[in-house]
Design a protein around this motif. Structure first.
Motif, PDB file in Angstrom:
ATOM      1  N   GLY A  80       0.799  -1.213   0.000  1.00 25.98           N
ATOM      2  CA  GLY A  80       0.000   0.000   0.000  1.00 25.98           C
ATOM      3  C   GLY A  80       0.835   1.267   0.000  1.00 25.98           C
ATOM      4  N   THR A  81       0.131   2.392  -0.093  1.00 23.19           N
ATOM      5  CA  THR A  81       0.787   3.692  -0.203  1.00 23.19           C
ATOM      6  C   THR A  81       0.196   4.700   0.779  1.00 23.19           C
ATOM      7  OG1 THR A  81      -0.762   4.376  -1.949  1.00 23.19           O
ATOM      8  CG2 THR A  81       1.318   3.371  -2.647  1.00 23.19           C
ATOM      9  N   TRP A  82       0.933   5.765   0.989  1.00 25.00           N
ATOM     10  CA  TRP A  82       0.502   6.894   1.805  1.00 25.00           C
ATOM     11  C   TRP A  82       0.734   8.149   0.973  1.00 25.00           C
ATOM     12  CZ3 TRP A  82       1.499   6.726   7.766  1.00 25.00           C
ATOM     13  CH2 TRP A  82       0.676   7.663   8.405  1.00 25.00           C
ATOM     14  N   ASP A  83      -0.306   8.852   0.663  1.00 21.08           N
ATOM     15  CA  ASP A  83      -0.237  10.000  -0.251  1.00 21.08           C
ATOM     16  C   ASP A  83       0.380   9.596  -1.594  1.00 21.08           C
ATOM     17  OD1 ASP A  83      -1.345  11.584   1.696  1.00 21.08           O
ATOM     18  OD2 ASP A  83       0.540  12.521   2.299  1.00 21.08           O
ATOM     19  N   GLY A  84       0.062   8.391  -2.035  1.00 24.03           N
ATOM     20  CA  GLY A  84       0.555   7.902  -3.309  1.00 24.03           C
ATOM     21  C   GLY A  84       2.003   7.462  -3.298  1.00 24.03           C
ATOM     22  N   THR A 108      -7.300   6.109   3.985  1.00 28.08           N
ATOM     23  CA  THR A 108      -8.109   7.273   3.661  1.00 28.08           C
ATOM     24  C   THR A 108      -9.479   6.767   3.254  1.00 28.08           C
ATOM     25  OG1 THR A 108      -6.188   8.518   2.874  1.00 28.08           O
ATOM     26  CG2 THR A 108      -8.359   9.299   2.178  1.00 28.08           C
ATOM     27  N   TYR A 183     -12.106   2.093   1.336  1.00 31.64           N
ATOM     28  CA  TYR A 183     -10.872   2.869   1.356  1.00 31.64           C
ATOM     29  C   TYR A 183     -10.513   3.451  -0.007  1.00 31.64           C
ATOM     30  CZ  TYR A 183     -10.131   0.341   5.771  1.00 31.64           C
ATOM     31  OH  TYR A 183     -10.274  -0.188   7.024  1.00 31.64           O
ATOM     32  N   LYS A 184     -10.234   4.723  -0.003  1.00 37.16           N
ATOM     33  CA  LYS A 184      -9.703   5.388  -1.191  1.00 37.16           C
ATOM     34  C   LYS A 184      -8.228   5.062  -1.359  1.00 37.16           C
ATOM     35  CE  LYS A 184      -9.423   9.998  -3.283  1.00 37.16           C
ATOM     36  NZ  LYS A 184      -9.750  11.452  -3.069  1.00 37.16           N
ATOM     37  N   GLU A 185      -7.525   4.927  -0.238  1.00 37.89           N
ATOM     38  CA  GLU A 185      -6.111   4.536  -0.217  1.00 37.89           C
ATOM     39  C   GLU A 185      -5.839   3.856   1.112  1.00 37.89           C
ATOM     40  OE1 GLU A 185      -1.907   6.737  -1.230  1.00 37.89           O
ATOM     41  OE2 GLU A 185      -3.089   7.555   0.429  1.00 37.89           O
ATOM     42  N   ASP A 186      -4.994   2.842   1.107  1.00 36.82           N
ATOM     43  CA  ASP A 186      -4.636   2.199   2.364  1.00 36.82           C
ATOM     44  C   ASP A 186      -3.201   1.687   2.328  1.00 36.82           C
ATOM     45  OD1 ASP A 186      -5.347   0.146   0.555  1.00 36.82           O
ATOM     46  OD2 ASP A 186      -5.667  -1.243   2.204  1.00 36.82           O
TER      47      ASP A 186
END
Length: 210
Positions: A80-84, A108, A183-186
Motif C-alpha cells: 500500500g501507499t501513503w499520499d501515493g 483514507t 478505502y480510497k487509499e490504504d
C-alpha cells in the motif's frame, strides 16, 4: 504541531514525515486525546531519536516538559501507499520473521463510506484491547474521521495473527472493507521493533520485552 512542519521539511535525514493527533482508548476513536500527539519520521538510516526529529523539536518538547515515547522500527513487509508514495520503500508482502512485531495500518476513507467504517470501530477496539500478546496500541489520525491509522506492537507475530485473522469482528471488517470498498487509499506495514526510549502515561510499555 503546525510549527513542526518547517524544521521537518528541511531535515535532510528524513524523506517522509507525518504529524498526527491521537484517538482515545488506544485505537480509532471519534474523540481525540488532546494531550497526546504523534510524529512519524522515515529515514534510510536508524538514528538516535533526537537526531531523527532534529534539535528544534527536541528543544520544544523539553521546554514544555512533554512526556515522550520514541520507538525505532525497521519495516520488513507490507503493501500500500501513503499520499501515493511507497513511504517505507518497496517491501515484500511477507517475511519469515516471527519475533516481536509492530503493525502500522492506515487508510483514507471515501467520504460516503465513513459512517459504515465508524459503525464497526467500537467492537474492534474492544477485541484489540483484550488481545493476548498486545504490548501497545495507539490510534492516530491526520484528518479526523477520514484519514486514520493504528500502530500496534505485539510480543510475537503469532499473537498478532491471532487477533488479525481469528477475532470475529476484526475478521468480518477485513472482508467488508474489500466487499464494500471503504478505502480510497490504504497501507499495511509490519516492522521489527528495534528499541524504545521514554514512557507513555508514566509507564515504559516495553520494559524487558524489547
Amino acid at each position: 504541531m503546525a510549527v513542526f512542519r518547517l524544521p521537518l521539511s528541511f531535515n535532510k535525514q528524513i524523506h517522509f514525515y507525518k504529524l498526527m493527533g491521537c484517538g482515545k482508548n488506544g485505537s480509532f476513536d471519534l474523540h481525540a486525546d488532546w494531550q497526546q500527539w504523534a510524529v512519524l519520521t522515515v529515514s534510510k538510516h536508524l538514528n538516535n531519536g533526537n537526531e531523527q526529529v532534529g534539535k528544534f523539536l527536541t528543544l520544544w518538547w523539553k521546554i514544555f516538559q512533554c512526556e515522550i515515547l520514541q520507538i525505532a522500527l525497521q519495516p520488513i513487509e507490507g503493501h500500500g501507499t501513503w499520499d501515493g508514495k511507497l513511504c517505507m520503500g518497496k517491501l515484500p508482502p511477507k517475511s519469515d520473521y516471527e519475533g516481536p512485531i509492530a503493525v502500522l495500518t492506515r487508510a483514507t476513507l471515501y467520504t460516503k463510506k465513513a459512517k459504515r467504517f465508524w459503525q464497526h470501530v467500537n467492537n474492534i477496539s474492544m477485541e484489540l484491547k483484550h488481545s493476548p500478546g498486545l504490548m501497545l496500541s495507539i490510534g492516530l489520525g491526520e484528518i479526523p474521521w477520514f484519514r486514520g491509522a493504528t500502530l500496534s506492537i505485539w510480543e510475537s507475530k503469532a499473537a498478532m495473527r491471532q487477533f488479525a485473522y481469528s477475532q470475529p469482528f476484526h475478521k468480518e471488517v477485513i472482508a467488508k472493507t474489500k466487499r464494500e470498498n471503504w478505502y480510497k487509499e490504504d497501507m499495511f506495514i509490519r516492522f521489527i521493533p528495534i528499541k524504545s526510549v521514554g514512557s507513555l502515561r508514566g509507564i515504559d510499555p516495553f520494559q524487558g520485552k524489547l
